[in-house]
Scaffold this motif. Sequence first.
Motif, short mmCIF file in Angstrom:
data_model
loop_
_atom_site.label_atom_id
_atom_site.label_comp_id
_atom_site.label_asym_id
_atom_site.label_seq_id
_atom_site.Cartn_x
_atom_site.Cartn_y
_atom_site.Cartn_z
N GLU A 242 0.87 -1.18 0.00
CA GLU A 242 0.00 0.00 0.00
C GLU A 242 0.90 1.22 0.00
OE1 GLU A 242 -2.27 -0.01 3.56
OE2 GLU A 242 -3.35 -1.84 3.01
N PRO A 243 0.37 2.38 -0.35
CA PRO A 243 1.24 3.57 -0.29
C PRO A 243 1.83 3.69 1.12
CG PRO A 243 -0.86 4.09 -1.34
CD PRO A 243 -0.96 2.67 -0.86
N GLY A 244 3.15 3.77 1.17
CA GLY A 244 3.82 3.93 2.47
C GLY A 244 4.04 2.64 3.23
N ARG A 245 3.58 1.50 2.70
CA ARG A 245 3.76 0.24 3.43
C ARG A 245 4.09 -0.89 2.45
NH1 ARG A 245 -0.72 -2.41 7.43
NH2 ARG A 245 -1.66 -2.93 5.43
N ALA A 246 5.20 -1.56 2.70
CA ALA A 246 5.64 -2.63 1.78
C ALA A 246 4.72 -3.84 1.92
CB ALA A 246 7.07 -3.02 2.11
N ARG A 247 4.71 -4.68 0.89
CA ARG A 247 3.96 -5.93 1.01
C ARG A 247 4.65 -6.82 2.05
NH1 ARG A 247 6.83 -7.62 -3.94
NH2 ARG A 247 8.18 -9.34 -3.33
N SER A 248 3.89 -7.79 2.55
CA SER A 248 4.47 -8.72 3.53
C SER A 248 3.90 -10.11 3.26
CB SER A 248 4.12 -8.24 4.95
OG SER A 248 4.47 -9.20 5.90
N THR A 249 4.77 -11.10 3.33
CA THR A 249 4.37 -12.50 3.13
C THR A 249 5.02 -13.31 4.24
OG1 THR A 249 4.52 -12.09 0.75
CG2 THR A 249 4.30 -14.39 1.45
N ARG A 250 4.25 -14.12 4.93
CA ARG A 250 4.82 -14.94 6.01
C ARG A 250 4.31 -16.37 5.90
NH1 ARG A 250 6.41 -11.45 10.30
NH2 ARG A 250 6.11 -9.32 9.55
N ALA A 251 5.24 -17.29 6.03
CA ALA A 251 4.87 -18.70 6.18
C ALA A 251 4.66 -18.96 7.66
CB ALA A 251 5.98 -19.59 5.63
#
Length: 402
Positions: A242-251
């Motif tokens: 999102e604007p100002g926030r990186a994507r995040s992926t967690r296993a």
Amino acid sequence: AEQAYEILTVETVPRYIAERPALRGLIDPAQITRVRDVGDGNMNLVFVVESSGGNLVLKQALPWVRIDPTWPITPERNRFEAQALRAHGSAAPGLVPAIYDADDARHVVAIEDLSDHRVWRGALNEGLRHEGAATDLGHYVARVAFGTSVFGLGAEAHKAAVAASVNPELCEITEDLVFTEPYIRHEHNKILPANAQDVADYAGDPRVRTAIGMAKLAFMTHAEALIHGDLHTGSVLVRAEEPGRARSTRAFDVEFAFYGPVGFDIGALWGNFVLAAARARALGDDEHATWVLGLAEEAWAAFRAEFAALWPGRADPRVYGDGVLEGFLSGVYGDAVAAGAAKAARRVIGFSRVADIETLPEDLRVTAIRGVLRAARLLLVEGAATEGPGALFDRVGDALAG
Ligand code: SR1
Ligand code: MG
């Protein structure tokens, strides 16, 4: 099953936090505003604890399968989860939840609250695209594969890690549910009459049976790295950029971790992409199905590139030259193809089904299951000989279409 420890409830969680020194420092029990029971998996209790000073998640292993209390299962799995979370967090920082506390007596781990993420399976089933998640997971598998392997640890530490990570009860569940029960008559198997011939054609094919036997042998003997062991799309949390926030992926949900074949983790992702794509196709959303199947190549390319980038730091380059890198990666590829097929097929024949298929109306479910079994057969019989996951998953798309 016998229960020799206190099971947590929404009401007792605040007291539990007050009694754990590691947790009292993170959350003031007096400031807890809400405890939510969010456990919806097959095996464990999960609580989100909210407070004015921050949140955390408690996950407790029951001594039985949550969705079938007549099925006893060791709560020791919680210790493996804590151990693997620590190892994976150090090999692949930012790609698993942080762990705050592990209580071996009550079989509880306290981990980071990721309520601003969502489970990837649900997102895929809604037709959402979390761009980059497959790349992140390829990196996750590669970093864990390298960092916990003989290449990353060296001979002595690798042996100690293998010895500390023997997880026989959970491995047996996979050996039974993924590699055995779908291929025999078993009370766990539930087959719609309209799919009876599809299952017979798949499980009765001698080439399928041999490939599954070899895949089970690989699962039981290829002690390459401390793999996740159950890396389906329900074990992945995603949050879009999102604007100002990186994507995040967690296993997450690493209780099945053990020293096994790296290709089993890649294959788990691939098999679940097949399930999500079969759903999309059954619903007439070919565009989403094609996008989902493209994730197989994306995950593999990220895995391969990341593993190769780590390779110069390997232990013992005197012996492990670049030819070994290629040999290792091609072994992982072969294991992944077979594991992908096994992981997809078990979800449409045996115990532990998935929403991708089960929430379809029955006529569409029949079509989707037929497609999944055709795809699994293709992977097992011709997959390893097909040139790379791009070409392979194009063919899987054709198999799903019929
Ligand atoms: C007893 S149910 C076990 C299944 O649930 C987990 O998610 C694993 O996939 C396992 O096979
Ligand atoms: Mg799980």
